[in-house]
Write a protein that holds these residues in place. Sequence first.
Motif, short mmCIF file in Angstrom:
data_model
loop_
_atom_site.label_atom_id
_atom_site.label_comp_id
_atom_site.label_asym_id
_atom_site.label_seq_id
_atom_site.Cartn_x
_atom_site.Cartn_y
_atom_site.Cartn_z
N PHE A 29 -68.59 -5.57 -47.96
CA PHE A 29 -68.07 -4.64 -48.96
C PHE A 29 -67.55 -5.35 -50.22
O PHE A 29 -67.39 -4.72 -51.26
CB PHE A 29 -66.96 -3.77 -48.37
CG PHE A 29 -67.48 -2.62 -47.55
CD1 PHE A 29 -68.28 -1.65 -48.13
CD2 PHE A 29 -67.17 -2.49 -46.21
CE1 PHE A 29 -68.77 -0.59 -47.39
CE2 PHE A 29 -67.65 -1.43 -45.46
CZ PHE A 29 -68.46 -0.48 -46.04
N ALA A 41 -65.06 2.71 -42.67
CA ALA A 41 -66.48 2.87 -42.33
C ALA A 41 -66.70 2.72 -40.82
O ALA A 41 -67.47 3.47 -40.22
CB ALA A 41 -67.32 1.84 -43.08
N ILE A 42 -65.99 1.77 -40.23
CA ILE A 42 -66.16 1.56 -38.79
C ILE A 42 -65.59 2.75 -38.02
O ILE A 42 -66.21 3.25 -37.08
CB ILE A 42 -65.49 0.23 -38.36
CG1 ILE A 42 -66.30 -0.95 -38.93
CG2 ILE A 42 -65.40 0.14 -36.84
CD1 ILE A 42 -65.61 -2.29 -38.80
N LYS A 101 -70.02 2.13 -55.47
CA LYS A 101 -69.88 3.12 -54.41
C LYS A 101 -71.02 3.00 -53.42
O LYS A 101 -72.14 2.70 -53.81
CB LYS A 101 -69.98 4.52 -55.02
CG LYS A 101 -68.67 5.24 -55.25
CD LYS A 101 -69.00 6.58 -55.87
CE LYS A 101 -67.81 7.32 -56.41
NZ LYS A 101 -66.98 7.94 -55.45
N VAL A 102 -70.73 3.27 -52.15
CA VAL A 102 -71.80 3.46 -51.17
C VAL A 102 -71.61 4.84 -50.54
O VAL A 102 -70.50 5.37 -50.55
CB VAL A 102 -71.80 2.35 -50.09
CG1 VAL A 102 -72.08 1.00 -50.70
CG2 VAL A 102 -70.49 2.34 -49.32
N PRO A 103 -72.69 5.42 -50.01
CA PRO A 103 -72.60 6.83 -49.61
C PRO A 103 -72.12 7.08 -48.18
O PRO A 103 -72.25 8.20 -47.69
CB PRO A 103 -74.05 7.31 -49.76
CG PRO A 103 -74.88 6.09 -49.56
CD PRO A 103 -74.06 4.91 -49.97
N LEU A 104 -71.53 6.07 -47.53
CA LEU A 104 -71.24 6.21 -46.09
C LEU A 104 -70.37 7.41 -45.74
O LEU A 104 -70.59 8.08 -44.74
CB LEU A 104 -70.54 4.95 -45.58
CG LEU A 104 -71.43 3.76 -45.28
CD1 LEU A 104 -70.59 2.61 -44.74
CD2 LEU A 104 -72.49 4.12 -44.27
N LEU A 105 -69.32 7.68 -46.51
CA LEU A 105 -68.38 8.75 -46.14
C LEU A 105 -68.57 9.99 -47.02
O LEU A 105 -67.64 10.78 -47.20
CB LEU A 105 -66.93 8.25 -46.23
CG LEU A 105 -66.32 7.80 -44.89
CD1 LEU A 105 -67.08 6.61 -44.33
CD2 LEU A 105 -64.85 7.44 -45.05
N ALA A 153 -65.18 5.90 -39.07
CA ALA A 153 -65.99 7.09 -39.28
C ALA A 153 -67.30 7.02 -38.51
O ALA A 153 -67.87 8.05 -38.14
CB ALA A 153 -66.29 7.28 -40.77
N GLY A 154 -67.76 5.81 -38.23
CA GLY A 154 -69.02 5.66 -37.51
C GLY A 154 -68.88 5.65 -36.01
O GLY A 154 -69.87 5.62 -35.29
N SER A 155 -67.63 5.66 -35.51
CA SER A 155 -67.47 5.64 -34.05
C SER A 155 -67.82 7.01 -33.49
O SER A 155 -67.51 8.03 -34.08
CB SER A 155 -66.05 5.23 -33.67
OG SER A 155 -65.14 6.25 -34.01
N THR A 206 -67.60 -7.02 -41.69
CA THR A 206 -68.01 -5.84 -42.46
C THR A 206 -67.34 -5.86 -43.84
O THR A 206 -67.97 -5.53 -44.85
CB THR A 206 -67.65 -4.55 -41.70
OG1 THR A 206 -68.24 -4.61 -40.40
CG2 THR A 206 -68.16 -3.32 -42.42
#
Lengths: 317, 184
Positions: A36, A310-311, A46-50, A313-315, A32
């Motif tokens: 990035f 990211a990992i 920037k990416v909008p994941l969080l 926050a996605g769990s 991952t």
Amino acid sequence: MNNPQLNQDGQLKHLLSIEGLPKAILKQILDTAESFVGVAEREVKKVPLLRGKTVCNIFFENSTRTRTTFEIAAKRLSADVLNLNVGTSSQAKGESILDTVNNLIAMHADMFVVRHSQSGAAHFIAQHVAPHIHVINAGDGRHSHPTQGLLDVFTIRRYKPDMHNLRVALVGDVLHSRVARSEIHALTTLGVPEIRVIAPKTLLPVQVEKLGVQVYHDMHEGLKGVDVVMMLRLQNERMNGALLPSAQEYFKTYGLTQEKLALAHPDAIVMHPGPMNRGVEIDSAVADGSQSVILPQVTYGIAVRMAVMAILAGSTI
Amino acid sequence: MNLSMPENPSQPENPPTSQTLPDAEILFQQLAEKLKPLISADTALVGIHSGGAWLVERLLPLLGANLPHGILDVSFYRDDFASRGLHKENRPSQIPFAVQGHHILLIDDVFYTGRTIRAAMNELFDYGRPASITLAVLVNRGGRELPIAPQIAALEFPLVSTQNLQLLRHEDGRFYLRLEQEVA
């Protein structure tokens, strides 16, 4: 076995130490992070994941570089970031760690990046927060500093992708390093066949060979043919004790110079976690030389921290 | 007021089965033919990982091997991150040309809800401001959930929501389609 870092589906929920991470998760983080790296090279970094999440850096002990890279990583994921130097605030007034954390949760913080001088602090917080909160250990005492370990492994993998065919040497203060142990663990997990530690006896933990490493006290011997030279930071305060004679003496025996580096493989890379003591563990000519990847380590550190956040926050809960 | 959009294929009465699947190689040739007239000096091809990237790889020799091109993996822009987390198998996006000013042909294999395309467009704009984006797909299976539709599709092929259509590759690189029926 109950692993506090994983949820019941086996997803990464907190990052507390590299030990205990299954190989699949270790690889997931590194892969991952690879995705990035490119984000930072774009027009919009920037990416909008969080987006809409709040990441709280709680530093009970100062570490400007670590805090800065975590802050940049969180911001590149579009999170809002709060920095707390607790040493100078409530803790000084006697508030407990959990009270500090609970107050921040009441302000709807979603993720905590914790640095503390005591081993197990991040672990302790992770055990006491609600299930939707994620905790990242940003260094606890001598115990662990998992994102530093991961970024080192990531850097090695980027420059030397064939990990099954590598010789890696860790040089210096293995005893007090919070990354050496977890790096040895991670490198072994990823299939690195030969790991050496090079240090005076006084800077090696007892029974270090039980970690599966080869021990060298002579740097000239230890560096022969290695592909990666990982210098460890020598903490100045160690000089005051009986562990070492003097900085000059140490540099003579264990400092990395061009001449000693010439014993390694011609394509060998040189790494250092920073901050460097030039002229103590590493010569300036090597630190700034063509084989040095010390600054790329810093760049990759952001990608690795983005991947971890990211990992986490996605769990799922 | 009738809000239904006529060009969006409605739910079929007799959904196709694996036996009635069209030949993906023929569709690919048709797609290439439809794209040829659109190629100009400022055209760039962008494939969405993974099917769209495979298509771009094979379109290049037919449309112009020197066309600027890239790959998008939209994992960091998906709208289901909160519920499904990060896709385990994400790949780096690679856009090695300046998006600014290019007419982008955005290529995907199967068009369904439009959510992937929404994510892809958001990501593209983080690289720069394209002159235009044209969406071209191999198959439009219907079922869109956003006001996004392909301008070019080699085939309109309406499927029901329990069906899953995938583009796959043989070892020699030839394409084929696979239809899966979700078990209720």
